[in-house]
Design a protein around this motif. Structure first.
Motif, mmCIF file in Angstrom:
data_model
loop_
_atom_site.group_PDB
_atom_site.id
_atom_site.type_symbol
_atom_site.label_atom_id
_atom_site.label_comp_id
_atom_site.label_asym_id
_atom_site.label_seq_id
_atom_site.Cartn_x
_atom_site.Cartn_y
_atom_site.Cartn_z
ATOM 1 N N ARG A 112 -7.329 -4.805 7.805
ATOM 2 C CA ARG A 112 -7.699 -5.259 6.481
ATOM 3 C C ARG A 112 -7.536 -4.100 5.495
ATOM 4 O O ARG A 112 -8.201 -3.067 5.605
ATOM 5 C CB ARG A 112 -9.155 -5.729 6.519
ATOM 6 C CG ARG A 112 -9.648 -6.377 5.248
ATOM 7 C CD ARG A 112 -11.056 -6.888 5.456
ATOM 8 N NE ARG A 112 -11.064 -8.110 6.248
ATOM 9 C CZ ARG A 112 -11.310 -9.321 5.735
ATOM 10 N NH1 ARG A 112 -11.587 -9.454 4.464
ATOM 11 N NH2 ARG A 112 -11.284 -10.380 6.502
ATOM 12 N N ILE A 113 -6.609 -4.273 4.561
ATOM 13 C CA ILE A 113 -6.411 -3.247 3.528
ATOM 14 C C ILE A 113 -7.209 -3.720 2.314
ATOM 15 O O ILE A 113 -6.827 -4.676 1.648
ATOM 16 C CB ILE A 113 -4.908 -3.112 3.161
ATOM 17 C CG1 ILE A 113 -4.033 -2.984 4.417
ATOM 18 C CG2 ILE A 113 -4.690 -1.955 2.192
ATOM 19 C CD1 ILE A 113 -4.240 -1.738 5.229
ATOM 20 N N THR A 142 -10.118 10.512 2.008
ATOM 21 C CA THR A 142 -8.897 10.237 2.783
ATOM 22 C C THR A 142 -7.840 9.465 1.994
ATOM 23 O O THR A 142 -6.652 9.526 2.304
ATOM 24 C CB THR A 142 -9.220 9.374 4.025
ATOM 25 O OG1 THR A 142 -9.682 8.087 3.575
ATOM 26 C CG2 THR A 142 -10.293 10.032 4.884
ATOM 27 N N GLY A 143 -8.301 8.690 0.986
ATOM 28 C CA GLY A 143 -7.375 7.847 0.236
ATOM 29 C C GLY A 143 -7.098 6.512 0.916
ATOM 30 O O GLY A 143 -6.306 5.711 0.425
ATOM 31 N N TYR A 144 -7.767 6.269 2.061
ATOM 32 C CA TYR A 144 -7.588 5.003 2.788
ATOM 33 C C TYR A 144 -8.844 4.133 2.669
ATOM 34 O O TYR A 144 -9.932 4.650 2.440
ATOM 35 C CB TYR A 144 -7.319 5.286 4.275
ATOM 36 C CG TYR A 144 -5.944 5.857 4.537
ATOM 37 C CD1 TYR A 144 -4.860 5.017 4.756
ATOM 38 C CD2 TYR A 144 -5.738 7.233 4.558
ATOM 39 C CE1 TYR A 144 -3.593 5.539 4.993
ATOM 40 C CE2 TYR A 144 -4.474 7.768 4.793
ATOM 41 C CZ TYR A 144 -3.405 6.916 5.009
ATOM 42 O OH TYR A 144 -2.159 7.420 5.236
ATOM 43 N N PRO A 145 -8.689 2.807 2.860
ATOM 44 C CA PRO A 145 -9.860 1.929 2.852
ATOM 45 C C PRO A 145 -10.881 2.393 3.904
ATOM 46 O O PRO A 145 -10.500 2.760 5.007
ATOM 47 C CB PRO A 145 -9.289 0.559 3.229
ATOM 48 C CG PRO A 145 -7.851 0.623 2.833
ATOM 49 C CD PRO A 145 -7.432 2.044 3.058
ATOM 50 N N ALA A 146 -12.157 2.381 3.519
ATOM 51 C CA ALA A 146 -13.208 2.826 4.437
ATOM 52 C C ALA A 146 -13.365 1.816 5.569
ATOM 53 O O ALA A 146 -13.229 0.610 5.351
ATOM 54 C CB ALA A 146 -14.515 2.988 3.683
ATOM 55 N N ARG A 199 0.844 -1.194 0.000
ATOM 56 C CA ARG A 199 0.000 0.000 0.000
ATOM 57 C C ARG A 199 0.874 1.237 0.000
ATOM 58 O O ARG A 199 2.046 1.172 0.391
ATOM 59 C CB ARG A 199 -0.942 -0.019 1.189
ATOM 60 C CG ARG A 199 -0.236 0.045 2.521
ATOM 61 C CD ARG A 199 -1.232 0.065 3.659
ATOM 62 N NE ARG A 199 -0.564 0.160 4.939
ATOM 63 C CZ ARG A 199 -0.196 1.307 5.504
ATOM 64 N NH1 ARG A 199 -0.412 2.444 4.885
ATOM 65 N NH2 ARG A 199 0.408 1.314 6.675
ATOM 66 N N PRO A 200 0.318 2.362 -0.446
ATOM 67 C CA PRO A 200 1.143 3.574 -0.532
ATOM 68 C C PRO A 200 1.411 4.177 0.843
ATOM 69 O O PRO A 200 0.660 3.934 1.787
ATOM 70 C CB PRO A 200 0.264 4.522 -1.354
ATOM 71 C CG PRO A 200 -1.137 4.041 -1.142
ATOM 72 C CD PRO A 200 -1.047 2.562 -0.957
#
Ligand code: ADP
Ligand code: MG
Length: 353
Positions: free
Chosen positions: A256-257, A265-269, A132-133
Motif C-alpha cells: 500500500r503506497i 526515509t521519504g517512504y510511506p510509514a 511513486r518516485p
C-alpha cells in the motif's frame, strides 16, 4: 464527479431543526466545500436565523484561513514563503505565524515524525496516476526535508526556509487549526454548543439538546463502506482527528503506497493502519494523528501521553492499542457492524449521531 455527487448528497442532508427539546433549542447543520474538503458545522441554537448567522461567520473564518495557507494558490502566504525559500524571510499574518509555530512545536516534540517540510518528497507521489518516485529521486530530495530549517522570527513575525527548493505544506495541520478557529468564532457569536467537522478533524463543545454529548464514530480502516465503524466516542469539549492509510493510496505489488510519509526515509510509514487522537485542541489532534502514525504503536502512544492527549491506534494486523485513559471513554464495536445511519459523512471519522 464522485466528489460532486458527494457534495450534492451532503447538501441534500442539510436540515433544519434535527431535534427539539423542551426549550426552543434545535440542532442546525450546514456544509460547505472549503480547504479542499467538506466542512460541516452543527450548532445548537434557539432559531434557524441565529444558527445561520453564526455558521456563516465560522465558514467565513475558515475561508479566510484557507486563503492564507493554500499551497496551490500563488496569492497565499504559504506560497510566498515557498517562493522565497533560500532568498529572504517573509512577513506573515498572525494566523499563519501561529500555525507555523504550532507545527514547529509538534515537530520537535515528536522528534520530527511530523514535519511541515515533508512536501518536497510527498509531492513526488501521485495518488491519482498511481505513481511513486524512484529511490534515487527520494534520496536526492530528502535533504530538503527538515523542520529545523524553517526559521521563525517571533518579533518580526516572519518565516524563512533556509534552502532553495524547500517548501512548507500546512496540509497536515491546517484543518485542525481551522476547526479550532471556527469554534472560537461560534462561541463569540453566542453559540453554546457546536460540532465543527473539517473532514476528519473535528472539534465539539457544549451539549446537544436534551443534555446529550456529541458522539462520533471511528471508521474501520479496512471497512467496505465509510460507514463501517470500529468505535464510538463521546466528545465533551474536545477534538478528535483520524489519519489512515486508506485515505489516499494505491496498491503496488501488494504494497500500500499511501500519503503518510516518514520524513526520515521519504517512504510511506509501515506498521499502522489508522490513528485517532483525542484531546482539547484540533490543531494538536490533527498533527499528532500524522505524527503517531509515523512513529508506530509504542512510540506513538508514548508521544500522545507527553501531550496529555489520548490515542487509539490500529496496527497492520487490525489489532487495537490505546492510551489507558481512553479505555473507559470509548466503545469498541464488532468489526463488521455498520453504523446506524450517520448524520454526516466525512473521512477518517464517521458521522455525528
Ligand atoms: P488528510 O489531509 O488526508 O486528511 P492528514 O491530516 O493525515 O490527512 O495529513 C496528511 C497530509 O499531511 C498529507 O497529505 C501530506 O501532505 C502531509 N504529510 C504527510 N506526511 C507528513 C508528515 N510526516 N508530517 C507532516 N505532514 C505530513
Ligand atoms: Mg491530520
Amino acid at each position: 464527479m464522485q466528489r460532486l455527487l458527494f457534495i450534492v448528497l451532503t447538501l441534500a442532508l442539510m436540515t433544519s431543526p434535527l431535534s427539539c427539546s423542551l426549550r426552543n433549542e434545535g440542532t442546525f447543520r450546514r456544509s460547505e466545500f472549503l480547504l479542499d474538503t467538506i466542512v460541516t458545522i452543527t450548532v445548537v441554537a434557539d432559531s434557524e436565523n441565529e444558527a445561520d448567522n453564526a455558521i456563516e461567520k465560522a465558514f467565513q473564518e475558515i475561508k479566510r484561513l484557507g486563503g492564507l495557507v493554500d499551497f496551490f494558490s500563488p496569492e497565499s502566504e504559504i506560497s510566498a514563503i515557498n517562493r522565497n525559500a533560500g532568498i529572504s524571510p517573509v512577513a506573515v499574518s498572525p494566523d499563519t505565524y501561529a500555525l507555523l509555530e504550532k507545527a514547529a512545536e509538534v515537530s520537535s516534540r515528536t522528534n520530527g515524525a511530523f514535519d511541515i517540510t515533508v512536501g518536497a518528497v510527498v509531492s513526488l507521489y501521485d495518488f491519482h496516476r498511481k505513481t511513486r518516485p524512484s529511490g534515487a529521486l527520494i534520496k536526492e530530495r530528502l535533504p530538503l526535508v527538515n523542520f529545523r530549517d524553517v526559521i521563525l522570527d517571533r518579533n518580526g513575525q516572519t518565516a524563512f526556509l533556509r534552502r532553495k527548493g524547500m517548501t512548507v505544506d500546512a496540509g497536515g495541520i491546517a484543518k485542525g487549526y481551522a476547526a479550532d478557529r471556527a469554534v472560537e468564532v461560534l462561541k463569540s457569536a453566542g453559540i453554546k454548543a457546536a460540532l465543527v467537522a473539517v473532514a476528519g478533524d473535528i472539534r465539539a463543545y457544549g451539549l446537544k439538546p436534551g443534555g446529550k454529548p456529541w458522539k462520533v464514530g471511528i471508521r474501520d480502516p479496512r471497512g467496505k463502506s465509510p460507514d463501517d465503524i470500529i468505535a464510538v466516542l463521546e466528545l465533551r469539549d474536545a477534538a478528535v482527528s483520524t489519519s489512515g492509510d486508506y485515505e489516499r493510496f494505491f496498491m503496488e505489488d501488494g504494497k500500500r503506497i499511501h500519503h503518510l510519509i516518514d520524513p526520515k526515509t521519504g517512504y510511506p510509514a509501515r506498521g499502522v493502519m489508522s490513528v485517532t487522537v483525542v484531546g482539547p485542541l484540533a490543531v494538536y489532534t490533527d498533527s499528532l494523528a500524522t505524527a503517531l502514525f509515523i512513529s508506530g504503536i509504542e512510540k506513538g502512544l508514548d508521544i500522545a501521553g507527553t501531550f496529555g492527549y489520548d490515542a487509539l491506534m490500529i496496527d497492520e494486523t487490525g489489532g487495537t492499542h490505546m492510551t489507558d485513559s481512553l479505555k473507559d471513554r470509548i466503545t469498541l464495536r464488532p468489526r463488521t457492524k455498520t453504523a446506524p445511519k450517520p448524520a454526516t459523512r466525512n473521512f477518517g471519522i464517521k458521522g455525528e449521531y
